[in-house]
Design a protein around this motif. Structure first.
Motif, PDB file in Angstrom:
ATOM      1  N   THR A  94       0.801  -1.229   0.000  1.00 30.17           N
ATOM      2  CA  THR A  94       0.000   0.000   0.000  1.00 30.17           C
ATOM      3  C   THR A  94       0.829   1.271   0.000  1.00 30.17           C
ATOM      4  N   GLY A  95       2.090   1.187   0.355  1.00 29.93           N
ATOM      5  CA  GLY A  95       2.921   2.382   0.439  1.00 29.93           C
ATOM      6  C   GLY A  95       2.743   3.146   1.729  1.00 29.93           C
ATOM      7  N   LEU A  96       1.877   2.678   2.622  1.00 33.01           N
ATOM      8  CA  LEU A  96       1.722   3.317   3.924  1.00 33.01           C
ATOM      9  C   LEU A  96       2.885   2.918   4.836  1.00 33.01           C
ATOM     10  N   ALA A  97       3.010   3.628   5.946  1.00 35.99           N
ATOM     11  CA  ALA A  97       4.056   3.294   6.911  1.00 35.99           C
ATOM     12  C   ALA A  97       3.814   1.883   7.454  1.00 35.99           C
ATOM     13  N   LEU A 106      -7.907  -4.514  -3.349  1.00 40.14           N
ATOM     14  CA  LEU A 106      -8.854  -3.907  -2.417  1.00 40.14           C
ATOM     15  C   LEU A 106      -8.108  -3.198  -1.287  1.00 40.14           C
ATOM     16  N   LEU A 107      -7.051  -3.831  -0.759  1.00 45.18           N
ATOM     17  CA  LEU A 107      -6.274  -3.197   0.302  1.00 45.18           C
ATOM     18  C   LEU A 107      -5.622  -1.905  -0.194  1.00 45.18           C
ATOM     19  N   VAL A 108      -5.168  -1.895  -1.439  1.00 44.04           N
ATOM     20  CA  VAL A 108      -4.565  -0.678  -1.990  1.00 44.04           C
ATOM     21  C   VAL A 108      -5.605   0.432  -2.054  1.00 44.04           C
ATOM     22  N   LYS A 109      -6.834   0.088  -2.498  1.00 37.68           N
ATOM     23  CA  LYS A 109      -7.905   1.101  -2.569  1.00 37.68           C
ATOM     24  C   LYS A 109      -8.241   1.630  -1.178  1.00 37.68           C
ATOM     25  N   VAL A 110      -8.292   0.726  -0.200  1.00 35.31           N
ATOM     26  CA  VAL A 110      -8.570   1.141   1.175  1.00 35.31           C
ATOM     27  C   VAL A 110      -7.486   2.091   1.668  1.00 35.31           C
TER      28      VAL A 110
END
Length: 884
Positions: A450-453, A501-505
């Motif tokens: 996702t690119g999140l921390a 779906l996780l990426v969209k979230v």
């Protein structure tokens, strides 16, 4: 000079002798002519007298004038011409008359000559008297006789003088001749002696030269051979040539040079590079230079061969070094002591675009700076001077003006005195390494999907936020987000759909959060949000509300539109915790409370939630302990043939009897096992226990049953899964047809090609596979075409509404028709009423399972059930064992 002097003396003598002859003749002729004139008066005789008398007087004048040293050269010359003196003798005669009148015989000759002047002058006086008398008439005879007597007397006086003069001149000439001869002999002797001395010295020099030449010839480090130009045969050779070839002088003499020397390369400077045959049969690399020389009249070639073994080795080493330098991947710069580039390799040109010509008179450090843009400091060169090497990162400018990060190693090459002679710099373009480093740093701090921390980065930022809040007496909030029913989506669709779906979230969370905090993903479908610099808890609740709204909106992923919700737990600093682990744990507990109570909601943390969280943590620890201490056991639910009521199979169901808490349902500990990664070990334990139980029943003589075992996708997709099944069946001596493995349709689709390979392998082994909970997922039916799918279990959610619910009935009938067409055996789950039994039987279902027939029971009860005529429950059907 001596010869010239001797010739001059001889010419002078000839002049004196000729002059003496002329003078004597003139004197005698003058007397004769004067006597005849006196007798006859013949004027011609008088003229002849006067001519001779003038010659004699002229000679006397010239003599005296030269002796005096003061004279007219022209008059002297005319006097000498009148006396018929040879012109070549004039200088010598003048010299003799001027400087040598005191020399022996010359002195006497001159004295006699001067003595003759007086009689001659008297003759001149008589001639004057005769002329005077002739003018007055003819003289009388007595007078004439008297004058003749005087002439004769004077002649008598002159005659001895003339003879003596001639004698002295002749003797002087003889004396001078002897002196000249002696001088010639002396000079010749001296010349001969000098020649002998010189000849001796020359011979000694020649002999020394020959000895030195021979010494040099034989002691020369180079091989020298003398080759006949006409025949090409060797005429001579030095000691080195004999040593190199291993041949004696006799053996070398007459050999053709090509028999010993093999030319390989003719250079432009006249040298020939080739190989010389040596005594041990090897070839010695040599360089030959030839020149033409002469031995007497014989033309020879002097061939000098120099051993170039070391040079060839050095050239080879230089070539290898040059090729290595050109071929190595690292860029190499060679610079002089002023750091000006002299040479670069191909890798440097590829990296920078600069060739050696382009860098001429350019210092290589002028193109480089430190990573922060500052010039290379003096400490770099001080380090090189003291330690010989410096290594570090710099930034380098290319020829097109762009820059790139470079790993630079500079070494100094010193002279014998220790002064730096050259610098060698090795460069590496570390753009990729830096990019990889940045990527790794990014990956180390961010979730790759996702690119999140990620968890570590999120906790680190939370620590910073807590420290800032403690310093500024502020407040922060940690939001823990978990997606509701994400596992169902993951099982019904592929993992790829779940990942999208996780990426969209993540995108929606980051969009709603903006710059008001930090979003992170700490695992699976769990997300976290950090909000710092808060004033009230309402700010966190407002953000949680917006996130719930955003996440509840349908999400389009590929060809699917999915809708899901989320549960959010909130913990605030400092009310709900003063450290990061506590805040995250409490936010997780609040999330779990929201999921348990309502879903699609958020909850703030309360102490009661911590107790539930501790219970879950304790459950995780106790689950590991239960697996280690064998706290699990199996119950078995029969599967009957619906038409006859005969028990044909049993399904192994896992049960956990906690020593303190009592019975814990699978729905509570199975998800925990999946999270902890224990599900595969539990699956293996269940399968081993079920097979052991089946073998034990066989040992007790019970009729053969089919054993159904549920298997999770975590183990089913492993490469060694089929091997484990084969080994287990062999160890218990069970037929493969007696084992049936149940797996959900979502797991089949999630495993993809791995599942297909596993199904084919199980079919080849003989193990049947059943699709569990069929119809509850969003699946493709293409897998039903696989031969390994032997059974299809109709989910109890479709059976529960039978026979009243027409929709359930239509779905069930369609499933049964599909199974009949595909040759798959259907098994209905959850049958609890006789009406359901009759509907399914009429619709064509062959096997059933449910409380109508039997609940899950212990192994001992299965043994009792297998007794013929034994009833189970309140069913009007009589359960009978299978035929033996």
């Amino acid at each position: 000079m001596f010869t010239w002097g001797a010739l001059q003396v001889q010419v002078t003598l000839a002049g004196f002798l000729n002059g003496e002859s002329v003078w004597s003749k003139a004197q005698k002729q003058a007397v004769i002519d004067l006597s005849i004139y006196a007798e006859t008066g013949n004027a011609e005789r008088l003229a002849a007298f006067e001519d001779n008398y003038g010659l004699l007087m002229s000679d006397g004048w010239a003599r005296d004038a030269i002796a005096s040293g003061t004279y007219d050269r022209g008059e002297v010359d005319r006097a000498f011409e009148r006396g018929k003196i040879m012109p070549q003798a004039k200088p010598g005669m003048i010299f003799m008359l001027r400087c040598c009148t005191h020399v022996s015989h010359m002195h006497e000759a001159v004295a006699v000559w001067r003595a003759a002047d007086v009689p001659l002058k008297q003759l001149g006086a008589i001639a004057d008297e005769l002329k005077q008398a002739a003018r007055h008439g003819s003289p009388d005879e007595p007078e004439t006789a008297r004058r003749l007597a005087r002439i004769n007397a004077l002649n008598d006086e002159l005659e001895p003088l003339t003879k003596r003069f001639s004698l002295e001149v002749a003797q002087g000439a003889m004396w001078l001749g002897r002196v000249l001869f002696g001088s010639v002999v002396l000079v010749a002797s001296l010349a001969l002696l000098l020649w002998l001395v010189m000849a001796r010295r020359i011979l000694i020099g020649i002999r020394g030269t020959e000895e030195r030449y021979s010494l040099l010839f034989d002691s020369a480090a180079d091989a020298i051979v003398m080759v006949d130009e006409a025949t090409g045969r060797i005429l001579g050779a030095n000691r080195t040539a004999m040593q190199w070839t291993g041949l004696s002088m006799e053996a070398l003499m007459g050999k053709a040079l090509p028999e010993l020397f093999v030319p390989l390369l003719h250079r432009s400077d006249g040298a020939v590079t080739g190989e010389l045959h040596t005594r041990d049969g090897e070839m010695r690399p040599v360089e030959m230079r030839s020149s033409v020389a002469y031995w007497g009249t014989q033309s020879v070639h002097q061939s000098i061969m120099r051993d170039i073994t070391e040079r060839v080795s050095l050239e080879q080493q230089r070539r290898i070094a040059s090729e290595a330098m050109a071929s190595i991947a690292e860029g190499v710069i060679i610079a002089d002591a002023d750091r000006r580039v002299t040479r670069v390799n191909a890798a440097h040109i590829r990296m920078t675009g600069f060739t050696a010509q382009a860098l001429q008179d350019v210092r290589f450090d002028d193109l480089r700076c430190m990573p922060d843009g500052s010039p290379l400091p003096d400490s770099v060169w001080e380090t090189i001077y003291t330690e010989g090497n410096w290594v570090g990162e710099v930034r380098t400018r290319r020829m097109d003006g762009t820059t790139y990060p470079e790993w630079l190693s500079i070494s100094a090459i010193r002279e014998a005195e220790g002064q730096v002679q050259h610098y060698v710099a090795v460069i590496n373009n570390i753009s990729t390494a830096k990019a990889n480093e940045q990527r790794l740093q990014y990956m180390a701090a961010h979730d790759p999907l996702t690119g999140l921390a990620n968890r570590a980065e999120f906790e680190r930022r939370c620590v910073q936020a807590v420290a800032a809040a403690e310093r500024d007496r502020g407040m922060i909030a940690v939001l823990f987000i978990d997606l509701d029913a994400f596992k169902a989506v993951n099982d019904s669709y592929t993992h790829a759909i779940g990942d999208h779906l996780l990426v969209k979230v993540a995108e929606r969370i980051a969009y709603e959060l903006g710059d008001k905090g930090l979003a992170g993903r700490i695992g699976g479908d769990e997300f976290t949000v950090l909000m710092d610099d808060l004033y009230t808890r309402e700010e966190a609740s407002a953000m949680a509300g917006r996130l719930l709204t955003a996440l509840a909106a349908p999400v389009v992923v590929g060809d699917y539109e999915l809708a899901l919700s989320a549960s959010i737990g909130i913990a605030c600093y400092p009310l709900d915790g003063t450290d990061v682990p506590t805040l995250i744990t409490n936010a997780d507990a609040a999330m779990y409370a929201a999921k348990t109570e309502e879903r699609n909601a958020f909850r703030f943390y309360s102490p009661r939630m911590q107790a539930d969280a501790r219970r879950r943590i304790a459950l995780a620890s106790e689950l590991r302990k239960a697996l280690a201490e064998d706290e699990f056991h199996l119950q078995f639910q029969p599967t009957v043939e619906m038409r006859s009521g005969r028990v044909v199979a049993v399904e192994a169901l896992l049960r956990w009897h906690h020593p303190v808490r009592g019975r814990i349902p699978p729905v509570e500990f199975i998800p925990m096992a999946e999270k902890l990664g224990l599900i595969r070990r539990i699956d293996q334990w269940v399968l081993q226990a079920a097979c052991r139980q089946l073998a034990e029943w066989d040992h007790l003589g019970l009729p053969p049953l089919r054993m159904a075992v549920n298997v999770s996708a975590h183990w089913f997709g492993q490469a060694n899964f089929v091997d484990d099944i084969r080994a287990l069946l062999e160890s218990q001596r069970l037929a493969a047809e007696r084992l049936m493995l149940e797996i959900t349709e979502g797991a089949i689709l999630r495993l993809g090609e791995e599942m297909e390979r596993t199904l084919h392998a199980l079919h080849a082994l003989g193990v049947g596979v059943a699709i569990d909970d069929f119809g509850t997922g969003y699946s493709s039916m293409s897998y039903l075409k696989m031969r390994a799918i032997a059974y299809l279990k109709i989910d109890q959610s479709f059976v529960a509404g039978l026979p009243e619910d027409e929709s359930d009935g239509a779905i069930v009938e369609t499933m049964l028709t599909l199974c009949r067409k595909l040759g798959i055996s259907p098994i209905a789950e959850g049958i609890e009423t006789e009406e359901q039994h009759r509907f399914l039987l009429r619709a064509g279902c062959t096997e059933g399972q449910g409380y109508l027939y039997s609940r899950p029971i212990e192994p001992e009860e299965i043994v009792q059930l297998m007794t013929v005529g034994k009833r189970q429950g309140n069913s009007h059907l009589r359960l009978v064992p299978p035929e033996v």
